[in-house]
Design a protein around this motif. Structure first.
Motif, mmCIF file in Angstrom:
data_model
loop_
_atom_site.group_PDB
_atom_site.id
_atom_site.type_symbol
_atom_site.label_atom_id
_atom_site.label_comp_id
_atom_site.label_asym_id
_atom_site.label_seq_id
_atom_site.Cartn_x
_atom_site.Cartn_y
_atom_site.Cartn_z
ATOM 1 N N ASN A 89 0.899 -1.232 -0.038
ATOM 2 C CA ASN A 89 0.008 -0.076 0.141
ATOM 3 C C ASN A 89 0.719 1.138 0.158
ATOM 4 O OD1 ASN A 89 -2.978 -0.764 0.053
ATOM 5 N ND2 ASN A 89 -2.458 -1.535 2.192
ATOM 6 N N ASN A 90 1.178 1.903 -1.129
ATOM 7 C CA ASN A 90 2.346 2.654 -1.474
ATOM 8 C C ASN A 90 1.773 4.054 -1.723
ATOM 9 O OD1 ASN A 90 5.152 4.013 -1.982
ATOM 10 N ND2 ASN A 90 3.880 4.024 -3.922
ATOM 11 N N ALA A 91 0.502 4.190 -2.413
ATOM 12 C CA ALA A 91 -0.181 5.267 -2.991
ATOM 13 C C ALA A 91 -0.162 6.279 -1.814
ATOM 14 C CB ALA A 91 -1.508 5.062 -3.796
ATOM 15 N N GLY A 92 -0.024 7.502 -1.973
ATOM 16 C CA GLY A 92 -0.250 8.612 -1.166
ATOM 17 C C GLY A 92 -0.023 10.059 -1.531
ATOM 18 N N ILE A 93 -0.402 11.043 -1.119
ATOM 19 C CA ILE A 93 -0.344 12.490 -1.450
ATOM 20 C C ILE A 93 0.074 13.069 -0.015
ATOM 21 C CG2 ILE A 93 -1.992 12.168 -3.279
ATOM 22 C CD1 ILE A 93 -3.980 13.797 -1.476
ATOM 23 N N ALA A 94 0.638 14.502 -0.392
ATOM 24 C CA ALA A 94 1.082 15.285 0.585
ATOM 25 C C ALA A 94 0.544 16.649 0.139
ATOM 26 C CB ALA A 94 2.609 15.258 0.654
ATOM 27 N N ILE A 95 -0.476 17.044 1.136
ATOM 28 C CA ILE A 95 -1.074 18.477 1.055
ATOM 29 C C ILE A 95 -0.595 19.271 2.206
ATOM 30 C CG2 ILE A 95 -3.242 19.948 0.834
ATOM 31 C CD1 ILE A 95 -4.634 17.122 -0.119
ATOM 32 N N ALA A 96 0.360 20.053 2.034
ATOM 33 C CA ALA A 96 0.998 20.945 3.071
ATOM 34 C C ALA A 96 0.061 22.367 3.277
ATOM 35 C CB ALA A 96 2.378 21.300 2.720
ATOM 36 N N GLY A 97 0.340 22.849 4.467
ATOM 37 C CA GLY A 97 -0.599 23.957 4.736
ATOM 38 C C GLY A 97 -0.740 24.376 6.124
ATOM 39 N N ALA A 98 -0.557 25.759 6.440
ATOM 40 C CA ALA A 98 -0.626 25.900 7.873
ATOM 41 C C ALA A 98 -2.136 25.361 8.332
ATOM 42 C CB ALA A 98 -0.587 27.506 7.950
ATOM 43 N N LEU A 145 5.748 9.497 12.741
ATOM 44 C CA LEU A 145 6.492 9.244 14.035
ATOM 45 C C LEU A 145 6.495 10.548 14.692
ATOM 46 C CD1 LEU A 145 9.160 6.493 12.709
ATOM 47 C CD2 LEU A 145 6.974 6.276 13.569
ATOM 48 N N ARG A 146 6.674 11.523 14.233
ATOM 49 C CA ARG A 146 6.796 12.952 14.937
ATOM 50 C C ARG A 146 6.242 14.103 14.036
ATOM 51 N NH1 ARG A 146 13.264 14.233 13.718
ATOM 52 N NH2 ARG A 146 12.953 14.900 11.656
ATOM 53 N N GLY A 147 5.863 14.983 14.711
ATOM 54 C CA GLY A 147 5.136 16.278 14.176
ATOM 55 C C GLY A 147 5.957 17.089 13.211
ATOM 56 N N ALA A 148 5.553 17.810 12.214
ATOM 57 C CA ALA A 148 6.090 18.747 11.537
ATOM 58 C C ALA A 148 5.237 19.943 11.086
ATOM 59 C CB ALA A 148 6.569 18.280 10.088
ATOM 60 N N ALA A 149 5.567 21.082 11.546
ATOM 61 C CA ALA A 149 4.845 22.313 10.983
ATOM 62 C C ALA A 149 4.625 22.437 9.799
ATOM 63 C CB ALA A 149 5.680 23.738 11.645
ATOM 64 N N GLY A 150 3.097 22.875 9.329
ATOM 65 C CA GLY A 150 2.792 22.880 7.892
ATOM 66 C C GLY A 150 2.415 21.601 7.482
ATOM 67 N N TYR A 154 -0.916 15.618 6.961
ATOM 68 C CA TYR A 154 -0.077 14.541 6.431
ATOM 69 C C TYR A 154 0.288 13.653 7.468
ATOM 70 C CZ TYR A 154 3.756 12.311 3.969
ATOM 71 O OH TYR A 154 4.473 11.307 3.269
ATOM 72 N N CYS A 155 0.928 14.635 8.639
ATOM 73 C CA CYS A 155 1.433 13.423 9.818
ATOM 74 C C CYS A 155 0.201 12.884 10.483
ATOM 75 C CB CYS A 155 1.752 14.629 10.851
ATOM 76 S SG CYS A 155 3.506 15.467 10.605
ATOM 77 N N THR A 156 -0.954 13.455 10.548
ATOM 78 C CA THR A 156 -1.865 12.542 10.924
ATOM 79 C C THR A 156 -2.377 11.320 10.160
ATOM 80 O OG1 THR A 156 -3.031 14.712 11.876
ATOM 81 C CG2 THR A 156 -4.563 12.735 11.711
ATOM 82 N N SER A 157 -2.248 11.498 8.895
ATOM 83 C CA SER A 157 -2.543 10.452 8.110
ATOM 84 C C SER A 157 -1.459 9.326 8.019
ATOM 85 C CB SER A 157 -2.626 10.804 6.551
ATOM 86 O OG SER A 157 -1.502 11.257 6.137
ATOM 87 N N LYS A 158 -0.307 9.624 8.227
ATOM 88 C CA LYS A 158 0.903 8.553 8.332
ATOM 89 C C LYS A 158 0.759 8.021 9.707
ATOM 90 C CE LYS A 158 2.052 8.963 4.231
ATOM 91 N NZ LYS A 158 1.886 7.458 3.248
#
Length: 272
Positions: A89-98, A145-150, A154-158
């Motif tokens: 299961n590799n498909a994924g997207i990253a939608i960044a944003g404040a 595994l850890r948070g990232a600003a913006g 994405y962090c929640t999903s992973k």
């Protein structure tokens, strides 16, 4: 003789990056590959690369959030090669944003592609593989595994993929399915999804900040290695094939007693 001779693998998001590398490495080691993606041009190139190396591959357009499509993918795979025993299961997207400005629409899209698809794929694989055994490998991220600003969504999903994997592994074991379930957590890997992220990052920076980050290289724009040099002790971005080699191990019988674990490929980024 390859490490996974005679096995059949389904790989989503196989049109580029880690998914393409997984198709190439697993095919090299003897597996027949069903490669899926919404990027049909990318799938064509993946198939060409696998074919030219003597591997077996077929491709299919797949929207991984379409529930009905999963049964079709498994049926077509079995018709082409026999019963599948590996799902990546590799498909994924990253939608960044404040976070304060993030839209509910983008939040739901991020969760659908990165979380719903893993649930749908895992469920389909459990139904198809139960009793015969197999390996499900869910591609998460160090962002799980850890948070990232913006990158809150994405962090929640992973992070959800990480814990879903553990729960699925326990359930598969207790039901006696013979199915192992593991997650893989790449760091900064030189792939199209990372390049898109870098582009968005640079668009939000002023010229002085970009110049400071790129000064050591003499370049006028950032790339994955430059970002990795700031955050990874190994000082470089990973290559897709380095992730794929770990996926190969988890797909093979060499990992027969490993399930429910997260496996990090990040150049020691999360070690400090």
């Amino acid at each position: 003789m390859g490490q996974i001779d005679g096995k059949v693998a389904i790989i989503t998001g196989a049109g580029s990056g880690i998914g393409r590398a997984c198709a190439q490495v697993l095919a090299r080691e003897g597996a027949a590959i069903m490669a899926t993606d919404i990027d049909t041009d990318g799938l064509t190139e993946t198939a060409r690369l696998v074919d030219s190396a003597g591997g077996r591959i077929t491709t299919r357009h797949q929207d991984v959030v379409d529930e009905a499509a999963w049964d079709t993918v498994f049926a077509e795979t079995e018709a082409a090669f026999g019963a599948p025993s590996i799902l990546v299961n590799n498909a994924g997207i990253a939608i960044a944003g404040a976070l304060a400005d993030y839209s509910l629409e983008d939040w739901r899209l991020q969760m659908a592609v990165n979380v719903d698809s893993v649930f749908l794929g895992t469920r389909a694989a459990m139904r198809a593989m139960s009793g015969r055994g197999g390996s499900i490998i869910n591609i998460s991220s160090v962002a799980g595994l850890r948070g990232a600003a913006g990158a809150s969504a994405y962090c929640t999903s992973k992070g959800a993929v990480r814990l879903f994997t553990k729960a699925a592994a326990v359930e598969c074991a207790q039901l006696g399915t013979g199915i192992r379930v593991n997650s893989v957590h790449p760091g900064i890997i030189d792939t199209p999804i990372w390049q898109k992220s870098i582009t968005r990052m640079t668009e939000a920076m002023d010229a002085d900040r970009i110049a400071a980050l790129t000064a050591h290289s003499g370049a006028n724009q950032m790339d994955a290695d430059m970002i990795a040099a700031q955050s990874s002790p190994m000082g470089r971005a990973g290559r897709p094939e380095e992730v794929a080699e770990l996926v190969l191990f988890l797909a093979s019988d060499a990992s027969s007693y490993i399930s429910g674990q997260e496996h990090v490929v990040d150049g020691a980024m999360t070690a400090r």
